[in-house]
Design a protein around this motif. Structure first.
Motif, PDB file in Angstrom:
ATOM      1  N   ALA A   1     -24.099  64.413  -9.379  1.00  0.00           N
ATOM      2  CA  ALA A   1     -24.949  65.044 -10.390  1.00  0.00           C
ATOM      3  C   ALA A   1     -25.028  66.553 -10.194  1.00  0.00           C
ATOM      4  O   ALA A   1     -25.147  67.312 -11.167  1.00  0.00           O
ATOM      5  N   GLU A   2     -24.944  66.996  -8.951  1.00  0.00           N
ATOM      6  CA  GLU A   2     -25.011  68.425  -8.652  1.00  0.00           C
ATOM      7  C   GLU A   2     -23.647  69.093  -8.722  1.00  0.00           C
ATOM      8  O   GLU A   2     -23.522  70.289  -8.457  1.00  0.00           O
ATOM      9  N   GLY A   3     -22.615  68.325  -9.076  1.00  0.00           N
ATOM     10  CA  GLY A   3     -21.283  68.893  -9.214  1.00  0.00           C
ATOM     11  C   GLY A   3     -20.589  69.174  -7.901  1.00  0.00           C
ATOM     12  O   GLY A   3     -19.596  69.915  -7.859  1.00  0.00           O
ATOM     13  N   LEU A   4     -21.084  68.569  -6.817  1.00  0.00           N
ATOM     14  CA  LEU A   4     -20.479  68.794  -5.501  1.00  0.00           C
ATOM     15  C   LEU A   4     -19.437  67.732  -5.160  1.00  0.00           C
ATOM     16  O   LEU A   4     -18.580  67.953  -4.302  1.00  0.00           O
ATOM     17  N   LEU A   5     -19.534  66.578  -5.825  1.00  0.00           N
ATOM     18  CA  LEU A   5     -18.564  65.506  -5.647  1.00  0.00           C
ATOM     19  C   LEU A   5     -17.970  65.151  -6.998  1.00  0.00           C
ATOM     20  O   LEU A   5     -18.654  65.245  -8.025  1.00  0.00           O
ATOM     21  N   ALA A   6     -16.719  64.736  -6.977  1.00  0.00           N
ATOM     22  CA  ALA A   6     -16.066  64.349  -8.227  1.00  0.00           C
ATOM     23  C   ALA A   6     -16.765  63.147  -8.839  1.00  0.00           C
ATOM     24  O   ALA A   6     -17.272  62.267  -8.128  1.00  0.00           O
ATOM     25  N   ALA A   7     -16.795  63.116 -10.150  1.00  0.00           N
ATOM     26  CA  ALA A   7     -17.384  61.972 -10.851  1.00  0.00           C
ATOM     27  C   ALA A   7     -16.563  60.729 -10.580  1.00  0.00           C
ATOM     28  O   ALA A   7     -15.374  60.793 -10.282  1.00  0.00           O
ATOM     29  N   GLY A   8     -17.186  59.591 -10.687  1.00  0.00           N
ATOM     30  CA  GLY A   8     -16.510  58.323 -10.440  1.00  0.00           C
ATOM     31  C   GLY A   8     -17.498  57.337  -9.879  1.00  0.00           C
ATOM     32  O   GLY A   8     -18.702  57.586  -9.872  1.00  0.00           O
ATOM     33  N   THR A   9     -16.992  56.237  -9.410  1.00  0.00           N
ATOM     34  CA  THR A   9     -17.903  55.239  -8.866  1.00  0.00           C
ATOM     35  C   THR A   9     -18.409  55.684  -7.497  1.00  0.00           C
ATOM     36  O   THR A   9     -17.626  56.144  -6.661  1.00  0.00           O
ATOM     37  N   SER A  10     -19.707  55.558  -7.300  1.00  0.00           N
ATOM     38  CA  SER A  10     -20.277  55.952  -6.014  1.00  0.00           C
ATOM     39  C   SER A  10     -19.801  55.026  -4.898  1.00  0.00           C
ATOM     40  O   SER A  10     -19.708  55.440  -3.744  1.00  0.00           O
ATOM     41  N   SER A  11     -19.463  53.776  -5.249  1.00  0.00           N
ATOM     42  CA  SER A  11     -19.039  52.830  -4.219  1.00  0.00           C
ATOM     43  C   SER A  11     -17.714  53.244  -3.580  1.00  0.00           C
ATOM     44  O   SER A  11     -17.522  53.095  -2.377  1.00  0.00           O
ATOM     45  N   ARG A  12     -16.795  53.789  -4.381  1.00  0.00           N
ATOM     46  CA  ARG A  12     -15.499  54.198  -3.832  1.00  0.00           C
ATOM     47  C   ARG A  12     -15.678  55.332  -2.824  1.00  0.00           C
ATOM     48  O   ARG A  12     -15.132  55.290  -1.718  1.00  0.00           O
ATOM     49  N   ALA A  13     -16.460  56.344  -3.209  1.00  0.00           N
ATOM     50  CA  ALA A  13     -16.715  57.453  -2.287  1.00  0.00           C
ATOM     51  C   ALA A  13     -17.474  56.967  -1.061  1.00  0.00           C
ATOM     52  O   ALA A  13     -17.218  57.421   0.060  1.00  0.00           O
ATOM     53  N   GLY A  14     -18.395  56.026  -1.269  1.00  0.00           N
ATOM     54  CA  GLY A  14     -19.159  55.487  -0.150  1.00  0.00           C
ATOM     55  C   GLY A  14     -18.282  54.748   0.846  1.00  0.00           C
ATOM     56  O   GLY A  14     -18.493  54.842   2.062  1.00  0.00           O
ATOM     57  N   ILE A  15     -17.281  54.018   0.342  1.00  0.00           N
ATOM     58  CA  ILE A  15     -16.367  53.296   1.228  1.00  0.00           C
ATOM     59  C   ILE A  15     -15.557  54.272   2.066  1.00  0.00           C
ATOM     60  O   ILE A  15     -15.367  54.075   3.276  1.00  0.00           O
ATOM     61  N   VAL A  16     -15.094  55.342   1.450  1.00  0.00           N
ATOM     62  CA  VAL A  16     -14.338  56.358   2.189  1.00  0.00           C
ATOM     63  C   VAL A  16     -15.201  56.986   3.274  1.00  0.00           C
ATOM     64  O   VAL A  16     -14.771  57.171   4.426  1.00  0.00           O
ATOM     65  N   LEU A  17     -16.448  57.284   2.915  1.00  0.00           N
ATOM     66  CA  LEU A  17     -17.366  57.886   3.881  1.00  0.00           C
ATOM     67  C   LEU A  17     -17.649  56.919   5.023  1.00  0.00           C
ATOM     68  O   LEU A  17     -17.608  57.308   6.203  1.00  0.00           O
ATOM     69  N   LEU A  18     -17.912  55.663   4.702  1.00  0.00           N
ATOM     70  CA  LEU A  18     -18.194  54.668   5.733  1.00  0.00           C
ATOM     71  C   LEU A  18     -16.996  54.477   6.658  1.00  0.00           C
ATOM     72  O   LEU A  18     -17.151  54.369   7.879  1.00  0.00           O
ATOM     73  N   ALA A  19     -15.798  54.447   6.081  1.00  0.00           N
ATOM     74  CA  ALA A  19     -14.596  54.295   6.899  1.00  0.00           C
ATOM     75  C   ALA A  19     -14.447  55.459   7.872  1.00  0.00           C
ATOM     76  O   ALA A  19     -14.056  55.277   9.032  1.00  0.00           O
ATOM     77  N   THR A  20     -14.786  56.654   7.410  1.00  0.00           N
ATOM     78  CA  THR A  20     -14.688  57.845   8.267  1.00  0.00           C
ATOM     79  C   THR A  20     -15.655  57.766   9.437  1.00  0.00           C
ATOM     80  O   THR A  20     -15.271  57.982  10.592  1.00  0.00           O
TER      81      THR A  20
ATOM     82  N   GLU B   1     -17.856  67.923   6.406  1.00  0.00           N
ATOM     83  CA  GLU B   1     -17.159  69.047   5.769  1.00  0.00           C
ATOM     84  C   GLU B   1     -15.898  68.573   5.055  1.00  0.00           C
ATOM     85  O   GLU B   1     -15.629  68.950   3.910  1.00  0.00           O
ATOM     86  N   GLN B   2     -15.129  67.725   5.707  1.00  0.00           N
ATOM     87  CA  GLN B   2     -13.886  67.240   5.104  1.00  0.00           C
ATOM     88  C   GLN B   2     -14.154  66.303   3.935  1.00  0.00           C
ATOM     89  O   GLN B   2     -13.418  66.307   2.940  1.00  0.00           O
ATOM     90  N   PHE B   3     -15.209  65.494   4.036  1.00  0.00           N
ATOM     91  CA  PHE B   3     -15.562  64.607   2.932  1.00  0.00           C
ATOM     92  C   PHE B   3     -15.944  65.423   1.704  1.00  0.00           C
ATOM     93  O   PHE B   3     -15.496  65.138   0.582  1.00  0.00           O
ATOM     94  N   LEU B   4     -16.739  66.464   1.911  1.00  0.00           N
ATOM     95  CA  LEU B   4     -17.147  67.309   0.775  1.00  0.00           C
ATOM     96  C   LEU B   4     -15.948  68.041   0.185  1.00  0.00           C
ATOM     97  O   LEU B   4     -15.807  68.108  -1.044  1.00  0.00           O
ATOM     98  N   ARG B   5     -15.081  68.541   1.039  1.00  0.00           N
ATOM     99  CA  ARG B   5     -13.901  69.276   0.548  1.00  0.00           C
ATOM    100  C   ARG B   5     -12.953  68.333  -0.200  1.00  0.00           C
ATOM    101  O   ARG B   5     -12.419  68.671  -1.258  1.00  0.00           O
ATOM    102  N   GLY B   6     -12.758  67.147   0.348  1.00  0.00           N
ATOM    103  CA  GLY B   6     -11.809  66.225  -0.241  1.00  0.00           C
ATOM    104  C   GLY B   6     -12.300  65.565  -1.520  1.00  0.00           C
ATOM    105  O   GLY B   6     -11.492  64.993  -2.263  1.00  0.00           O
ATOM    106  N   ASN B   7     -13.599  65.609  -1.760  1.00  0.00           N
ATOM    107  CA  ASN B   7     -14.149  64.957  -2.945  1.00  0.00           C
ATOM    108  C   ASN B   7     -14.730  65.939  -3.964  1.00  0.00           C
ATOM    109  O   ASN B   7     -15.502  65.554  -4.831  1.00  0.00           O
ATOM    110  N   ARG B   8     -14.336  67.201  -3.832  1.00  0.00           N
ATOM    111  CA  ARG B   8     -14.776  68.196  -4.836  1.00  0.00           C
ATOM    112  C   ARG B   8     -14.224  67.864  -6.203  1.00  0.00           C
ATOM    113  O   ARG B   8     -13.097  67.355  -6.322  1.00  0.00           O
ATOM    114  N   PRO B   9     -14.978  68.205  -7.231  1.00  0.00           N
ATOM    115  CA  PRO B   9     -14.423  68.039  -8.593  1.00  0.00           C
ATOM    116  C   PRO B   9     -13.198  68.940  -8.772  1.00  0.00           C
ATOM    117  O   PRO B   9     -13.101  70.012  -8.173  1.00  0.00           O
ATOM    118  N   ASP B  10     -12.251  68.507  -9.573  1.00  0.00           N
ATOM    119  CA  ASP B  10     -11.047  69.315  -9.839  1.00  0.00           C
ATOM    120  C   ASP B  10     -11.420  70.568 -10.633  1.00  0.00           C
ATOM    121  O   ASP B  10     -12.340  70.570 -11.431  1.00  0.00           O
TER     122      ASP B  10
END
Length: 199
Positions: free
Chosen positions: A144-163, A190-199
């Motif tokens: 919502a704040e434009g810091l992460l790319a739009a999409g399903t929150s579950s997908r980003a959450g899985i990546v974060l949990l795996a990390t 830092e890497q999660f935020l960088r890798g999931n920035r909006p295009d």
């Protein structure tokens, strides 16, 4: 005290005593050493007493896993609530809380996740879902704040949990020094935020 005599536990306290003793055994000796009879001996009750609360060993393991997920969920929620409203700070504190739990209670965490995937462990799966219930909202805040790319929150959450699981596994396995935990949490966020920035 004979084998058939029991300490005068108040209502509910026998179950708590059994779970506490089980967790101590789990940390010190591993899951394979857990038995209802041995736990009864440790806390000084008859060998039949634990079955008032746990019909068998698997029921005890399920209860331990549920307790673990409840504790983890409380730590994640407390970390997020204690942080300021800045998304990166909330994310950082949640990741830190998870990794600390995972490294301080490694045997319990392993039991939690292995039990969750057992057939018939619906209550454990419900506890696991509840433990991570705060994370989708956190991801959605970043979107919502434009810091992460739009999409399903579950997908980003899985990546974060795996990390963060990976960090904990490296520390628990002795492949990375525990003293590097904070450094690795910083880098992961830092890497999660960088890798999931909006295009």
């Amino acid at each position: 005290m004979t084998e058939t005599e029991e300490r005068p536990y108040h209502h509910g306290s026998l179950r708590d005593a059994l779970l506490s003793a089980a967790e101590r055994t789990l940390r010190a000796q591993g899951q394979d050493e857990l038995s209802l009879r041995e736990l009864a001996r440790q806390i000084g009750v008859s060998h039949a007493a634990p079955r008032r609360h746990f019909r068998d060993r698997q029921a005890l393991l399920d209860a331990l896993a549920i307790t673990g997920f409840e504790r983890l969920g409380a730590k994640l929620e407390a970390a997020i609530e204690a942080a300021d409203d800045v998304f990166a700070s909330r994310l950082h504190d949640a990741v830190g809380a998870f990794v600390r739990f995972a490294t301080q209670d490694a045997a319990l965490l392993e039991l939690m996740f292995s039990t969750k995937h057992r057939d018939g462990a619906e209550e454990v799966r419900e506890a696991a879902s509840a433990a991570f219930a705060t994370l989708p909202g956190l991801i959605e805040q970043g979107q919502a704040e434009g810091l992460l790319a739009a999409g399903t929150s579950s997908r980003a959450g899985i990546v974060l949990l795996a990390t963060v699981q990976g960090i904990a596994t490296l520390i628990n396995g002795g492949m990375v020094e525990a003293e590097r935990l904070d450094e690795l949490v910083d880098a992961a966020v830092e890497q999660f935020l960088r890798g999931n920035r909006p295009d």
